[in-house]
Motif scaffolding. Structure first.
Motif, PDB file in Angstrom:
ATOM      1  N   ASP A  60       5.721   4.952   6.354  1.00  0.00           N
ATOM      2  CA  ASP A  60       5.126   3.513   7.051  1.00  0.00           C
ATOM      3  C   ASP A  60       3.575   3.444   6.575  1.00  0.00           C
ATOM      4  N   VAL A  61       3.248   2.489   6.409  1.00  0.00           N
ATOM      5  CA  VAL A  61       1.976   1.784   6.654  1.00  0.00           C
ATOM      6  C   VAL A  61       1.680   0.857   6.811  1.00  0.00           C
ATOM      7  N   ARG A  62       1.185   0.679   8.284  1.00  0.00           N
ATOM      8  CA  ARG A  62       0.888  -0.538   8.872  1.00  0.00           C
ATOM      9  C   ARG A  62      -0.793  -0.887   8.513  1.00  0.00           C
ATOM     10  N   GLN A  63      -0.847  -2.573   7.583  1.00  0.00           N
ATOM     11  CA  GLN A  63      -2.256  -2.896   7.692  1.00  0.00           C
ATOM     12  C   GLN A  63      -3.081  -4.291   8.774  1.00  0.00           C
TER      13      GLN A  63
ATOM     14  N   VAL B 136       0.736  -1.051  -0.196  1.00  0.00           N
ATOM     15  CA  VAL B 136       0.073  -0.055  -0.062  1.00  0.00           C
ATOM     16  C   VAL B 136       0.238   0.930  -0.312  1.00  0.00           C
TER      17      VAL B 136
END
Lengths: 81, 81
Positions: free
Chosen positions: A36-39, A22
Motif C-alpha cells: 500500500d502507498v498513501r500520499q 506511486v
C-alpha cells in the motif's frame, strides 16, 4: 523558538489515486512486495517563542481547519520547542 | 512487514509559494509570530517482509529519483520494520 510539523493524510476509507499510481510505479521499477502507498502533505512551521496556552490551541485548530480538510483528511501535529 | 515514510521537502534555497501562502493565512487567522512555513509531501509505503539488502538500497534510490526531484527537493526516509 518552536518548530511545528503537521502531517496531513487522507482518511483510510478515502481512495488515494496518487498513492495508487506511486504503488504501481514502484512495482514496475522493481520494488517487490509493495502492499500500500498513501500520499499526504507535510507542513513545517517555524514560530517565534514557545508554543503554549491559547496560541497552541489556535495552532491545533488551524491545523484541523486550514491545513487539512476534516471531511476527508486526518492530521497529526508534533511540536519541538 | 516494513513501513517506510518518505518526507519530501523543497530545498531551502528554492522559493515555496504554497508555504508562503499558508504563512500569510495563519497570520491573518490570528496566529502570531509565524517566521516560516514550508510545505512538502509525505509518502507512507507498506511493504511485505523486512526491508534490507538490495531491496532497501532500491527503496532509497527510488525515494530519491521517483518520489522526489533531486534538482529541487530533499528527502528523508525512515523505516519501521
Amino acid at each position: 523558538m518552536a518548530r511545528v510539523v503537521v502531517d496531513v493524510m487522507l482518511k483510510p476509507e478515502i481512495l488515494d489515486p496518487q498513492g495508487r499510481a506511486v504503488q504501481g510505479a514502484l512495482g514496475r521499477l522493481g520494488l517487490s512486495g509493495v502492499k500500500d502507498v498513501r500520499q499526504g502533505k507535510q507542513f513545517v512551521i517555524e514560530l517565534e517563542g514557545d508554543l503554549e496556552g491559547d496560541r497552541a490551541a489556535l495552532m491545533e485548530q488551524l491545523a484541523g481547519e486550514l491545513l487539512s480538510n476534516p471531511v476527508i483528511e486526518d492530521f497529526r501535529m508534533t511540536v519541538e520547542q
